[in-house]
Motif scaffolding. Structure first.
Motif, short mmCIF file in Angstrom:
data_model
loop_
_atom_site.label_atom_id
_atom_site.label_comp_id
_atom_site.label_asym_id
_atom_site.label_seq_id
_atom_site.Cartn_x
_atom_site.Cartn_y
_atom_site.Cartn_z
N ASP A 149 0.81 -1.22 0.00
CA ASP A 149 0.00 0.00 0.00
C ASP A 149 0.84 1.27 0.00
OD1 ASP A 149 -2.28 -1.53 0.00
OD2 ASP A 149 -2.59 -1.42 2.17
N ALA A 150 2.10 1.16 0.42
CA ALA A 150 2.96 2.35 0.45
C ALA A 150 3.63 2.62 -0.89
CB ALA A 150 4.02 2.20 1.54
N THR A 151 3.70 1.60 -1.74
CA THR A 151 4.50 1.72 -2.96
C THR A 151 3.71 1.64 -4.25
OG1 THR A 151 4.97 -0.66 -2.93
CG2 THR A 151 6.54 0.77 -1.79
N GLY A 152 2.41 1.34 -4.18
CA GLY A 152 1.63 1.23 -5.41
C GLY A 152 0.20 0.85 -5.13
N PHE A 153 -0.48 0.42 -6.18
CA PHE A 153 -1.90 0.08 -6.08
C PHE A 153 -2.14 -1.32 -6.61
CE2 PHE A 153 -1.50 4.66 -6.73
CZ PHE A 153 -2.24 5.17 -5.67
N ARG A 154 -2.93 -2.11 -5.88
CA ARG A 154 -3.28 -3.46 -6.30
C ARG A 154 -4.77 -3.51 -6.58
NH1 ARG A 154 -0.15 -4.16 -1.65
NH2 ARG A 154 -2.06 -4.53 -0.47
N ILE A 155 -5.13 -3.99 -7.77
CA ILE A 155 -6.53 -4.09 -8.17
C ILE A 155 -7.02 -5.50 -7.86
CG2 ILE A 155 -8.18 -3.77 -10.04
CD1 ILE A 155 -6.44 -1.30 -9.28
N PRO A 156 -8.11 -5.66 -7.09
CA PRO A 156 -8.60 -7.00 -6.76
C PRO A 156 -8.82 -7.84 -8.01
CG PRO A 156 -9.75 -5.35 -5.47
CD PRO A 156 -8.93 -4.60 -6.49
N MET A 157 -8.39 -9.10 -7.94
CA MET A 157 -8.54 -10.00 -9.08
C MET A 157 -10.00 -10.41 -9.22
SD MET A 157 -6.57 -11.18 -11.36
CE MET A 157 -7.43 -11.78 -12.78
N GLY A 158 -10.44 -10.59 -10.45
CA GLY A 158 -11.80 -11.02 -10.74
C GLY A 158 -11.89 -11.37 -12.20
N SER A 159 -13.09 -11.34 -12.75
CA SER A 159 -13.25 -11.57 -14.18
C SER A 159 -12.63 -10.41 -14.94
CB SER A 159 -14.74 -11.67 -14.52
OG SER A 159 -15.37 -10.41 -14.32
N ARG A 160 -12.58 -10.54 -16.24
CA ARG A 160 -12.02 -9.46 -17.04
C ARG A 160 -12.80 -8.17 -16.82
NH1 ARG A 160 -12.18 -6.37 -21.39
NH2 ARG A 160 -10.28 -6.11 -22.65
N ALA A 161 -14.13 -8.26 -16.84
CA ALA A 161 -14.96 -7.06 -16.65
C ALA A 161 -14.73 -6.46 -15.28
CB ALA A 161 -16.43 -7.42 -16.84
N GLU A 162 -14.60 -7.30 -14.26
CA GLU A 162 -14.38 -6.80 -12.91
C GLU A 162 -13.01 -6.14 -12.78
OE1 GLU A 162 -17.14 -9.99 -10.40
OE2 GLU A 162 -15.07 -10.50 -10.95
N LEU A 163 -12.01 -6.73 -13.43
CA LEU A 163 -10.67 -6.18 -13.36
C LEU A 163 -10.61 -4.82 -14.06
CD1 LEU A 163 -7.82 -6.65 -12.34
CD2 LEU A 163 -7.33 -7.96 -14.41
N VAL A 164 -11.26 -4.72 -15.23
CA VAL A 164 -11.30 -3.44 -15.95
C VAL A 164 -12.02 -2.39 -15.11
CG1 VAL A 164 -12.25 -2.25 -17.96
CG2 VAL A 164 -11.09 -4.44 -18.25
N ALA A 165 -13.15 -2.77 -14.52
CA ALA A 165 -13.91 -1.83 -13.70
C ALA A 165 -13.11 -1.36 -12.49
CB ALA A 165 -15.22 -2.47 -13.25
N GLY A 166 -12.42 -2.31 -11.84
CA GLY A 166 -11.60 -1.95 -10.68
C GLY A 166 -10.44 -1.05 -11.06
N LEU A 167 -9.83 -1.34 -12.20
CA LEU A 167 -8.71 -0.52 -12.67
C LEU A 167 -9.19 0.88 -13.04
CD1 LEU A 167 -5.77 -0.23 -13.47
CD2 LEU A 167 -6.29 -1.33 -15.66
N ARG A 168 -10.34 0.96 -13.71
CA ARG A 168 -10.89 2.28 -14.07
C ARG A 168 -11.18 3.11 -12.82
NH1 ARG A 168 -15.61 2.48 -18.39
NH2 ARG A 168 -13.78 2.01 -19.68
N GLU A 169 -11.79 2.47 -11.83
CA GLU A 169 -12.10 3.18 -10.59
C GLU A 169 -10.82 3.68 -9.92
OE1 GLU A 169 -14.28 2.26 -6.27
OE2 GLU A 169 -14.41 0.81 -7.93
N ARG A 170 -9.79 2.86 -9.92
CA ARG A 170 -8.53 3.25 -9.28
C ARG A 170 -7.87 4.40 -10.03
NH1 ARG A 170 -6.83 4.17 -4.83
NH2 ARG A 170 -7.65 2.15 -4.17
N GLN A 190 -9.26 6.66 -11.86
CA GLN A 190 -10.02 7.88 -11.64
C GLN A 190 -9.77 8.45 -10.25
OE1 GLN A 190 -13.94 6.43 -12.73
NE2 GLN A 190 -13.75 7.24 -14.82
N ALA A 191 -9.59 7.56 -9.27
CA ALA A 191 -9.27 8.02 -7.91
C ALA A 191 -7.89 8.67 -7.87
CB ALA A 191 -9.35 6.85 -6.93
N ILE A 192 -6.95 8.12 -8.61
CA ILE A 192 -5.61 8.71 -8.67
C ILE A 192 -5.68 10.09 -9.33
CG2 ILE A 192 -3.30 8.48 -9.68
CD1 ILE A 192 -3.67 5.42 -9.47
N ALA A 193 -6.46 10.17 -10.41
CA ALA A 193 -6.60 11.45 -11.11
C ALA A 193 -7.25 12.51 -10.21
CB ALA A 193 -7.42 11.27 -12.38
#
Length: 433
Positions: free
Chosen positions: A356-377, A379-382
């Motif tokens: 958590d101090a050095t980067g971001f980990r997106i919870p593993m899931g289906s392709r759609a879930e991974l894309v959604a989690g990555l998009r959310e992350r 946008q939060a970084i932005a």
């Protein structure tokens, strides 16, 4: 405990300073170990010329074992059965492993007398990395009273659920029955007689039977050469974000998921993305970018020499790398060494290298879930880019402290000395989260 430099026979069947992947890891670790002990490297003859060019002296520093009589036809068979260039790695590994026993037999023929005579304090097999390659030298060394160490072992991370189409496109048919290797003759004797077992991932550690866990330690196999990382990425903590993806453009690496997840930010001018690498997906990804009108936001660099990769990556703030089947994750460490904050799928190697101090980990899931989690992350970084400079500094500091080849050599030496003192391997080398 011995208070002198140790004398170690390092077996690295794959060790080549001019190649990539496992041969480069084998070479880098074996070579780094020479700084902490009197090491003699034993490798396969295909690596001989490259090692000579690296400045080592044959006979004094290393020995090249000619097992080509079996290794060459095995590799040609593996190439044919894997059904394509750059795919079917499980098949390639399985076929190549069949010839490894012959290599070790030649190693014992060349060094058995010296091992029995006590010329070496211990024997350490660095490569093959795959845990499917059994070692007949473990019981032979045990009989000679010389400690034998294995590892780092890594590989065979299961394909996550929901990615069967990616598995089939990679021609990974054999991966469905990979677990059968645990029943191969010699595995039990190898694990029983090994004095210590180093595992490069928590998955591989989990495959070691519980009765041997007290001599097993987690230590990722990848590291970086600090002399090759002279740049530090700018981290202004403001928009627009600049991200990069580095790797083969194949489905499981996830460049398509990176672009799809970043679409809203790319369209809004809040982010750009540099794609470094090429592969079967390349044309389709370029068409996707053109279709979405993102030509100004996404740049395809193709394959670049390593020194040029650093130059491009060090202009970015984020490594966007949602690979779903990464054993080691060397590219993650390289990004961190440049002060580039990794955003990775929380699965296998990358998920173990990032905290958590050095980067971001997106919870593993289906392709759609991974894309959604990555998009959310993303946008939060932005929404709060001012958090990136501190994370980048922490990532760079951690790599330079724990994940350089000199640091790795020091960690392995701690294991060696513990073993020679009759103690279990230390468990505080660098614990995963």
């Amino acid at each position: 405990m011995l208070d002198r430099r140790l004398r170690v026979l390092v077996i690295a069947e794959a060790a080549n300073p001019e190649w990539v992947s496992v041969p480069l890891v084998g070479w880098a670790l074996a070579h780094a170990l020479r700084t902490v002990a009197d090491v003699h490297i034993v490798t396969q003859v295909r690596n001989r010329e490259a090692i000579l060019r690296a400045g080592l002296v044959e006979g004094r520093d290393f020995t090249a074992i000619d097992s080509e009589k079996l290794a060459a036809p095995m590799w040609r068979l593996a190439e044919r059965l894997s059904m394509g260039k750059g795919v079917g790695w499980t098949m390639k590994t399985a076929i190549s492993t069949l010839g490894y026993g012959y290599f070790e037999r030649l190693v014992w023929r060349a060094f058995g007398d010296q091992i029995r005579a006590g010329k070496y304090d211990l024997v350490h097999r660095v490569t093959p990395l795959t845990p499917t390659a059994n070692s007949r030298m473990a019981p032979l060394c045990a009989r000679a009273g010389v400690p034998f160490l294995l590892g780092p072992l890594n590989g065979g991370v299961p394909w996550p659920k929901g990615f069967d189409s990616e598995r089939r496109r990679e021609k990974e048919w054999l991966s469905y029955i990979r677990g059968a290797y645990k029943a191969l003759p010699g595995r039990g004797a190898m694990l029983r007689h090994a004095t210590a077992i180093i595992c490069g991932s928590m998955h591989t550690l989990g495959e070691i039977p519980a009765r041997y866990r007290d001599k097993t330690v987690w230590l990722p196999e990848n590291a970086i050469d600090p002399s090759r990382f002279s740049l530090t990425a700018p981290q202004p903590g403001t928009l627009p974000l600049r991200g990069c993806f580095i790797g083969r453009l194949v489905p499981y690496k996830g460049a398509d998921m990176a672009i799809e997840a970043a679409l809203p930010l790319l369209r809004a001018g809040q982010m750009t993305l540099d794609i470094i690498g090429d592969g079967p997906q390349g044309d389709g990804l370029r068409e996707m970018v053109a279709r979405e009108g993102l030509g100004q936001a996404v740049t395809f660099h193709g394959w670049l020499p390593h020194e040029q990769v650093q130059g491009v990556a060090a202009r970015t703030q984020l490594l966007v790398f949602p690979s779903v089947r990464e054993f080691g994750g060397g590219v993650v460490l390289e990004a961190m060494a440049l002060g580039v904050v990794p955003v990775v799928a929380d699965y296998a190697g990358p998920g173990e290298l990032v905290d958590d101090a050095t980067g971001f980990r997106i919870p593993m899931g289906s392709r759609a879930e991974l894309v959604a989690g990555l998009r959310e992350r993303l946008q939060a970084i932005a929404a709060a880019p001012e958090a990136l400079p501190a994370m980048a500094a922490a990532a760079q500091a951690r790599v330079m402290r724990d994940f350089t080849w000199p640091a790795k050599a020091a960690q392995v030496e701690r294991i060696w000395r513990a073993v020679l003192a009759g103690a279990p391997p230390p468990q505080d080398l660098r614990l995963p989260r």
